[in-house]
Design a protein around this motif. Structure first.
Motif, mmCIF file in Angstrom:
data_model
loop_
_atom_site.group_PDB
_atom_site.id
_atom_site.type_symbol
_atom_site.label_atom_id
_atom_site.label_comp_id
_atom_site.label_asym_id
_atom_site.label_seq_id
_atom_site.Cartn_x
_atom_site.Cartn_y
_atom_site.Cartn_z
ATOM 1 N N ASN A 131 -75.181 6.870 -71.797
ATOM 2 C CA ASN A 131 -76.634 6.837 -71.651
ATOM 3 C C ASN A 131 -77.086 6.704 -70.198
ATOM 4 O O ASN A 131 -78.267 6.458 -69.928
ATOM 5 N N GLY A 132 -76.151 6.821 -69.277
ATOM 6 C CA GLY A 132 -76.507 6.814 -67.872
ATOM 7 C C GLY A 132 -76.766 5.449 -67.265
ATOM 8 O O GLY A 132 -77.409 5.333 -66.226
ATOM 9 N N LYS A 133 -76.225 4.421 -67.901
ATOM 10 C CA LYS A 133 -76.413 3.065 -67.381
ATOM 11 C C LYS A 133 -75.374 2.752 -66.301
ATOM 12 O O LYS A 133 -74.294 3.322 -66.271
ATOM 13 N N VAL A 134 -75.712 1.803 -65.445
ATOM 14 C CA VAL A 134 -74.764 1.324 -64.449
ATOM 15 C C VAL A 134 -73.778 0.384 -65.145
ATOM 16 O O VAL A 134 -74.180 -0.502 -65.905
ATOM 17 N N VAL A 135 -72.498 0.571 -64.891
ATOM 18 C CA VAL A 135 -71.448 -0.283 -65.446
ATOM 19 C C VAL A 135 -70.706 -0.926 -64.283
ATOM 20 O O VAL A 135 -70.235 -0.226 -63.376
ATOM 21 N N ALA A 136 -70.607 -2.257 -64.305
ATOM 22 C CA ALA A 136 -70.018 -2.969 -63.173
ATOM 23 C C ALA A 136 -69.130 -4.105 -63.649
ATOM 24 O O ALA A 136 -69.323 -4.656 -64.735
ATOM 25 N N ALA A 137 -68.164 -4.478 -62.813
ATOM 26 C CA ALA A 137 -67.257 -5.576 -63.135
ATOM 27 C C ALA A 137 -66.660 -6.107 -61.845
ATOM 28 O O ALA A 137 -66.523 -5.370 -60.859
#
Length: 235
Positions: A131-137
């Motif tokens: 869905n085009g979201k930012v994914v971070a870790a």
């Protein structure tokens, strides 16, 4: 400031021990508190969820005596609203990632046990990415990415620039034989372009909407890159 209407989801570990080893673990507090306030102070709304819901375990080694913690940790410990969020975290089941601009995975050794095993987490992050979201870790948080797929059904990290807690840092922490797998090794095996800085020094990288950091000291930079990516996605 990033403007109104921005919501960011933090997903934390629910693992309180190092597997069958009774030594306590959980989230590493600085990796929660530093991004939390970076997002709050930028004007975002922040929700906190966890694998199992309810009270989130905090690694006792990540909290020192009052006045001896990083500023964000001191602030969080005195923030009753923030503390209530980790006392009563939302279980990830049923969370709709479309409600958020970014999903962020703080680390702590607890993540190495429950994040990779959670199909709910893998599905949530795969959907968020699609869905085009930012994914971070950050640090051990990328353990939650190992079963996440991109829109082609391939591992999300494959072919992308990724950082995480390194094998040499794990060795210096004395936990190489304790963790269920070595995170750097696993990510490399999955085809990631693994990048790192010096041990226990800030290092974070952004590959489009995927943002990762190497260790607790990288939390601030990862948060900055998340905000940068969120702002760009709204333009």
């Amino acid at each position: 400031m990033i403007g109104s209407g921005i919501k960011i989801l933090l997903i934390l570990t629910s693992q309180a021990t190092m597997g069958d080893d009774p030594r306590p673990t959980g989230v590493w507090f600085e990796e929660l508190s530093t991004p939390y306030y970076a997002f709050i102070d930028a004007g975002a709304e922040v929700d906190i969820a966890s694998i199992a819901g309810s009270k989130i375990p905090v690694d006792p080694h990540s909290i020192a005596a009052e006045g001896q913690n990083p500023p964000s940790v001191e602030r969080f410990l005195k923030d009753t609203a923030a503390m209530a969020k980790i006392e009563h975290s939302v279980k990830i089941d049923g969370i709709n990632p479309s409600h958020y601009s970014a999903v962020f995975l703080p680390g702590g050794h607890g993540t190495m046990w429950d994040l990779p095993k959670s199909t709910k987490l893998a599905d949530l992050l795969s959907t968020a990415w699609a869905n085009g979201k930012v994914v971070a870790a950050v640090c051990h948080g990328p353990a939650g990415l190992v079963n996440v797929k991109d829109t082609n059904g391939q591992p999300l990290v494959a072919g992308r620039r990724v950082s995480a807690f390194t094998n040499s840092e794990e060795d210096k922490a004395g936990l190489t034989q304790t963790v269920p797998f070595l995170l750097e090794t696993r990510i490399r095996e999955m085809g990631a372009k693994f990048e790192r800085g010096s041990d226990f020094q800030p290092f974070a990288i952004r590959d489009g909407k995927l943002i990762t950091g190497q260790n607790p000291m990288s939390s601030e930079e990862v948060a900055r890159l998340v905000l940068q990516a969120v702002i760009e996605s709204r333009q």
